[in-house]
Design an enzyme around this catalytic site. Sequence first.
Site, PDB file in Angstrom:
ATOM      1  N   ASP A  58       0.762  -0.942  -0.044  1.00 25.42           N
ATOM      2  CA  ASP A  58       0.234  -0.177   0.219  1.00 25.42           C
ATOM      3  C   ASP A  58       0.524   1.097   0.176  1.00 25.42           C
ATOM      4  O   ASP A  58       1.461   0.939   1.242  1.00 25.42           O
ATOM      5  CB  ASP A  58      -0.988  -0.449   1.407  1.00 25.42           C
ATOM      6  CG  ASP A  58      -2.168   0.678   1.388  1.00 25.42           C
ATOM      7  OD1 ASP A  58      -1.368   2.349   0.792  1.00 25.42           O
ATOM      8  OD2 ASP A  58      -3.177   0.554   1.110  1.00 25.42           O
ATOM      9  N   TYR A 147     -11.882  12.434  -4.991  1.00 31.04           N
ATOM     10  CA  TYR A 147     -11.205  11.832  -5.773  1.00 31.04           C
ATOM     11  C   TYR A 147     -10.812  13.395  -6.915  1.00 31.04           C
ATOM     12  O   TYR A 147      -9.165  13.099  -6.658  1.00 31.04           O
ATOM     13  CB  TYR A 147     -11.705  10.929  -6.926  1.00 31.04           C
ATOM     14  CG  TYR A 147     -11.308  11.123  -8.246  1.00 31.04           C
ATOM     15  CD1 TYR A 147     -10.338   9.539  -7.466  1.00 31.04           C
ATOM     16  CD2 TYR A 147     -11.349  11.187 -10.010  1.00 31.04           C
ATOM     17  CE1 TYR A 147      -9.288   9.736  -9.242  1.00 31.04           C
ATOM     18  CE2 TYR A 147     -10.917  10.725 -10.516  1.00 31.04           C
ATOM     19  CZ  TYR A 147      -9.656   9.929 -10.543  1.00 31.04           C
ATOM     20  OH  TYR A 147      -9.233   9.223 -11.965  1.00 31.04           O
ATOM     21  N   TYR A 161       7.429  19.422  -5.297  1.00 27.86           N
ATOM     22  CA  TYR A 161       8.969  18.816  -5.689  1.00 27.86           C
ATOM     23  C   TYR A 161       9.903  19.113  -6.190  1.00 27.86           C
ATOM     24  O   TYR A 161      10.767  19.875  -6.567  1.00 27.86           O
ATOM     25  CB  TYR A 161       7.911  17.199  -5.374  1.00 27.86           C
ATOM     26  CG  TYR A 161       8.768  16.930  -4.333  1.00 27.86           C
ATOM     27  CD1 TYR A 161       7.593  17.084  -2.988  1.00 27.86           C
ATOM     28  CD2 TYR A 161       9.319  16.120  -3.607  1.00 27.86           C
ATOM     29  CE1 TYR A 161       7.687  16.079  -2.035  1.00 27.86           C
ATOM     30  CE2 TYR A 161       9.526  15.144  -2.459  1.00 27.86           C
ATOM     31  CZ  TYR A 161       8.658  15.755  -1.713  1.00 27.86           C
ATOM     32  OH  TYR A 161       9.022  14.992  -0.494  1.00 27.86           O
TER      33      TYR A 161
HETATM   34  P1  NAD Z   1      -7.577   0.798 -11.645  1.00 31.39           P
HETATM   35  O1  NAD Z   1      -9.041   1.194 -10.481  1.00 31.39           O
HETATM   36  O2  NAD Z   1      -7.917   0.623 -12.495  1.00 31.39           O
HETATM   37  O3  NAD Z   1      -6.164   1.028 -11.126  1.00 31.39           O
HETATM   38  C1  NAD Z   1      -5.436   1.782 -10.124  1.00 31.39           C
HETATM   39  C2  NAD Z   1      -4.682   0.889  -9.389  1.00 31.39           C
HETATM   40  O4  NAD Z   1      -4.398   1.305  -8.095  1.00 31.39           O
HETATM   41  C3  NAD Z   1      -5.107  -0.359  -8.789  1.00 31.39           C
HETATM   42  O5  NAD Z   1      -4.619  -1.602  -9.373  1.00 31.39           O
HETATM   43  C4  NAD Z   1      -5.258  -1.031  -6.786  1.00 31.39           C
HETATM   44  O6  NAD Z   1      -5.420  -1.992  -6.624  1.00 31.39           O
HETATM   45  C5  NAD Z   1      -4.126   0.329  -6.633  1.00 31.39           C
HETATM   46  N1  NAD Z   1      -4.342   0.863  -5.212  1.00 31.39           N
HETATM   47  C6  NAD Z   1      -5.074   1.807  -5.621  1.00 31.39           C
HETATM   48  N2  NAD Z   1      -4.712   2.009  -3.857  1.00 31.39           N
HETATM   49  C7  NAD Z   1      -3.234   2.371  -4.038  1.00 31.39           C
HETATM   50  C8  NAD Z   1      -2.979   1.604  -2.928  1.00 31.39           C
HETATM   51  N3  NAD Z   1      -2.728   2.916  -1.698  1.00 31.39           N
HETATM   52  N4  NAD Z   1      -1.407   1.086  -2.838  1.00 31.39           N
HETATM   53  C9  NAD Z   1      -1.060   0.455  -4.006  1.00 31.39           C
HETATM   54  N5  NAD Z   1      -1.739   0.167  -4.833  1.00 31.39           N
HETATM   55  C10 NAD Z   1      -2.803   0.186  -5.063  1.00 31.39           C
HETATM   56  O7  NAD Z   1      -8.090   2.871 -12.071  1.00 31.39           O
HETATM   57  P2  NAD Z   1      -7.748   2.777 -13.686  1.00 31.39           P
HETATM   58  O8  NAD Z   1      -8.027   3.812 -14.556  1.00 31.39           O
HETATM   59  O9  NAD Z   1      -6.425   2.014 -13.721  1.00 31.39           O
HETATM   60  O10 NAD Z   1      -6.501   4.228 -12.982  1.00 31.39           O
HETATM   61  C11 NAD Z   1      -5.308   3.946 -13.216  1.00 31.39           C
HETATM   62  C12 NAD Z   1      -4.855   6.186 -13.104  1.00 31.39           C
HETATM   63  O11 NAD Z   1      -5.123   5.750 -13.930  1.00 31.39           O
HETATM   64  C13 NAD Z   1      -5.504   6.397 -11.501  1.00 31.39           C
HETATM   65  O12 NAD Z   1      -4.630   7.386 -10.402  1.00 31.39           O
HETATM   66  C14 NAD Z   1      -6.681   6.907 -11.987  1.00 31.39           C
HETATM   67  O13 NAD Z   1      -7.047   8.696 -11.183  1.00 31.39           O
HETATM   68  C15 NAD Z   1      -5.706   7.711 -13.730  1.00 31.39           C
HETATM   69  N6  NAD Z   1      -6.965   7.990 -14.103  1.00 31.39           N
HETATM   70  C16 NAD Z   1      -6.981   6.960 -14.635  1.00 31.39           C
HETATM   71  C17 NAD Z   1      -8.326   6.941 -16.123  1.00 31.39           C
HETATM   72  C18 NAD Z   1      -9.502   6.086 -16.661  1.00 31.39           C
HETATM   73  O14 NAD Z   1      -9.907   6.697 -17.393  1.00 31.39           O
HETATM   74  N7  NAD Z   1      -8.831   5.087 -17.049  1.00 31.39           N
HETATM   75  C19 NAD Z   1      -8.238   9.663 -16.201  1.00 31.39           C
HETATM   76  C20 NAD Z   1      -8.430   9.990 -15.114  1.00 31.39           C
HETATM   77  C21 NAD Z   1      -7.118   9.441 -14.660  1.00 31.39           C
END
Ligand code: NAD
Length: 314
Positions: A58, A147, A161
């Site tokens: 985590d 979020y 940073y």
């Molecule tokens: P997702 O939920 O499939 O992936 C997120 C991953 O982060 C998961 O594998 C989860 O287990 C892991 N995670 C969450 N909290 C954690 C923690 N505290 N420690 C370690 N791992 C942790 O979502 P996604 O769609 O793949 O999104 C990935 C990133 O891209 C995110 O930061 C999201 O905000 C960003 N994002 C995605 C989209 C989209 O359309 N998919 C759009 C904008 C931004």
Amino acid sequence: MAHRAVVTGGAGFLGSHLCERLLDEGFEVICLDNFLTGRPDNVAQLIERDGFRLVRCDVSDFIHVPGPVDAVLHFASPASPVDYLQLPIHTLKVGSVGTLHALGLARDKGARFVLASTSEVYGDPLEHPQREEYWGNVNPVGPRGVYDEAKRFAEALTVAYRATHGLDTAIVRIFNTFGPRLRPNDGRAIPTFIRQALRGEPLTVAGDGSQTRSICYVDDMVTGIVSMLHSTHAGPLNLGNPHELSVLALARWILELVGSASDIEFVSRPEDDPRIRQPDISQAQRLLGWEPKITVEDGLRRTIAWFRDHPELV
Ligand code: NAD
């Protein structure tokens, strides 16, 4: 050229595609994930590959990676409304403390840092399309604030940073992205509609469906993210597909591509759901020479094919 990359959230939807691309480019990849919304299955095909390591942790607790690191890509965060509404404090923590730890790792190692930010920093936008200069219209105390504000804080921390420690940082603002490995029940429109169409259930369109989304196929998105990693730009930089369509049109399109006879059912719209969403990607085009290449139709076909191949998930 960087050789060893840490991807937080690497077992998620986007992170798993990113890990795969970085391996294809010759990086060693260390994937850190707590499997909260991601699944080990998403990276199962990478486990056997040279240079890939999956570590359960985590990132809000701590991050420890021995040895050199050239790039830190911080993607850990619940990303779909269903997830972050169920996990509000976790979402705020991973956007704040998790980002602090990921930045700390990059600083320790002298690595380039890439933050996965989001179009949600624009909230329910009063400018259309959204340019990077737009500050957004976010309700900090609404349900989605957990979020949106976590990501806005993460951006501010990244900039701090860079200014204070001279860290080599980049911020990408990712617009709606879709493709294989989306969870069918994660509440996002595309996997929900595909699952409902394949099961012959009504497609649940929020409100009257006139709200718009601009959706980008995952391969294009990963190309944009990796181009940003290889560049020296700081961003924030919008990445997305400007092809804008209404949610109702999207539902009808998916019905047609699946060949489903499902009905459309109108359900109430979630609070603070953005009415419009479209990226202005002129900066990405100018600075990275990047723009999406895969049409929405082609992307939808590939995604539907993947869901058909995984009936156990549907
Ligand atoms: P997702 O939920 O499939 O992936 C997120 C991953 O982060 C998961 O594998 C989860 O287990 C892991 N995670 C969450 N909290 C954690 C923690 N505290 N420690 C370690 N791992 C942790 O979502 P996604 O769609 O793949 O999104 C990935 C990133 O891209 C995110 O930061 C999201 O905000 C960003 N994002 C995605 C989209 C989209 O359309 N998919 C759009 C904008 C931004």
